[in-house]
Write an enzyme that holds these catalytic residues in place. Structure first.
Site, PDB file in Angstrom:
ATOM      1  N   LYS A 185       0.957  -1.206   0.022  1.00  0.00           N
ATOM      2  CA  LYS A 185      -0.038  -0.038  -0.179  1.00  0.00           C
ATOM      3  C   LYS A 185       0.957   1.063   0.118  1.00  0.00           C
ATOM      4  O   LYS A 185       0.566   2.246  -0.837  1.00  0.00           O
ATOM      5  CB  LYS A 185      -0.893  -0.061   1.042  1.00  0.00           C
ATOM      6  N   GLN A 232      -4.991  -1.885   9.357  1.00  0.00           N
ATOM      7  CA  GLN A 232      -5.066  -3.201   8.710  1.00  0.00           C
ATOM      8  C   GLN A 232      -5.394  -4.078   9.732  1.00  0.00           C
ATOM      9  O   GLN A 232      -5.052  -4.317  10.874  1.00  0.00           O
ATOM     10  CB  GLN A 232      -3.325  -3.401   8.266  1.00  0.00           C
ATOM     11  N   ASP A 274     -11.688   1.985   3.632  1.00  0.00           N
ATOM     12  CA  ASP A 274     -11.867   0.643   3.461  1.00  0.00           C
ATOM     13  C   ASP A 274     -13.245   0.296   3.140  1.00  0.00           C
ATOM     14  O   ASP A 274     -13.670  -0.642   3.096  1.00  0.00           O
ATOM     15  CB  ASP A 274     -11.343   0.073   4.824  1.00  0.00           C
TER      16      ASP A 274
END
Ligand code: NAD
Length: 286
Positions: A53, A97, A120
């Site tokens: 990322k 994460q 997300d």
């Protein structure tokens, strides 16, 4: 005949080219999209994901901050960081994460992310907005599935789409997005009776169950679009999908490989979300 192979890697590169240009255009308006990625602990797979990322942000000219916190970080400390990032104007997107260490309540952490920065798309308000058709940031893997279908030249409207799997991160949001694209949607799951018959009616079949090669050509209508979201590690270290690729090659009309299908789209859609969030934060039309 043989299926047309949907090359996720290529499509993903094409989208990244478009995003690169968008970032250039935004910078001309003094807007630099910014993404904060938070990693708690030492999970090896998570470390790899966070690294990719960060690398992709750099490639696209997106500002990125990676917060690497020790495994013993308390929930309160993590929530304090989220609060800081929620209020930091250089940051448009916040990604924590997952999975988090067991002593931290994942739901509490996701709920704490400001919905405008929820790149997300897992925040309950983002899920609600998606469901009622309001503007929201879309969960990355499901959004990637839709892009793959559209960019392969397939019309979704009016088609019968069958989604196998009903998780909150893939199955349910994919179904909602297909509905938004005017497909007629059926969701199958581990308790579905007669799944083979149902799957066989699909013009578009999306599989996200986490079972290696569970879906073979018996489940596929000739000519159907088959999207394999599964990523499973085989004993020899190689990756395989939830769909038996070889078995479906002749029957399917379109087919995604694993790796190189849906996988590369996830980070690309994360970048796209960060840019969208930056535009909205600066009153620029999306
Ligand atoms: P999950 O375990 O949370 O959910 C699996 C779902 O499949 C459940 O809803 C269950 O009811 C259903 N299911 C399980 N076995 C079934 C069966 N035999 N028949 C019908 N339905 C069945 O999994 P998930 O998080 O949704 O992930 C699914 C797969 O997608 C995994 O392989 C995962 O690694 C992969 N994945 C890939 C990406 C990506 O490409 N970037 C992102 C997320 C998940």
């Amino acid at each position: 005949m043989g299926a047309h192979i949907i090359e996720g890697k290529k499509i993903s590169e094409q989208i990244r080219g478009e995003l690169l240009q968008e970032v250039v255009n935004l910078k001309a308006k003094n807007v630099v999209p910014g993404l904060a990625v938070v990693l708690v602990g030492e999970d090896p797979a998570s470390k790899v994901y966070v690294g990719s990322k960060e690398k992709t942000c750099i490639e696209l000219g997106i500002y990125s901050e990676v917060h690497r916190l020790p495994a013993e970080t308390s929930e309160q400390e993590l929530l304090a960081l989220i609060d800081r990032l929620n209020n930091q104007s250089t940051i448009n997107g916040i990604l924590v994460q997952l999975p988090l260490p067991k002593h931290i309540n994942e739901k509490a952490v996701i709920d704490a992310i400001s919905v405008e920065k929820d790149v997300d798309g897992f925040h309950p308000q983002s899920v609600g907005n998606l469901t009622i058709g309001d503007d929201s940031l879309l969960p990355c893997t499901p959004a990637g599935v839709i892009e793959l279908i559209k960019r392969s030249g397939v019309d979704i409207a009016g088609k019968h789409a069958v989604v196998i799997g009903r998780s909150n991160i893939v199955g349910k949001p994919v179904a909602m997005l297909l509905l938004r694209e005017n497909a007629t949607v059926t969701i199958c799951h581990s308790r579905t009776a007669g799944m083979e018959e149902i799957a066989k009616q699909a013009d578009i079949l999306v599989v996200a169950i986490g079972r290696t090669k569970a879906i073979d050509s018996r489940y596929v209508k000739p000519g159907a679009v088959v999207i394999d979201v599964g990523i499973n590690r085989l004993p020899d270290g190689k990756l395989a999908g939830d769909v038996d690729y070889e078995s479906c090659l002749e029957t399917a009309g379109y087919l995604t490989p694993v790796p190189g299908g849906v996988g590369p789209m996830t980070i690309t859609m994360l970048m796209s979300n960060t840019i969208t969030a930056a535009k909205r934060a600066n009153g620029i039309e999306v």
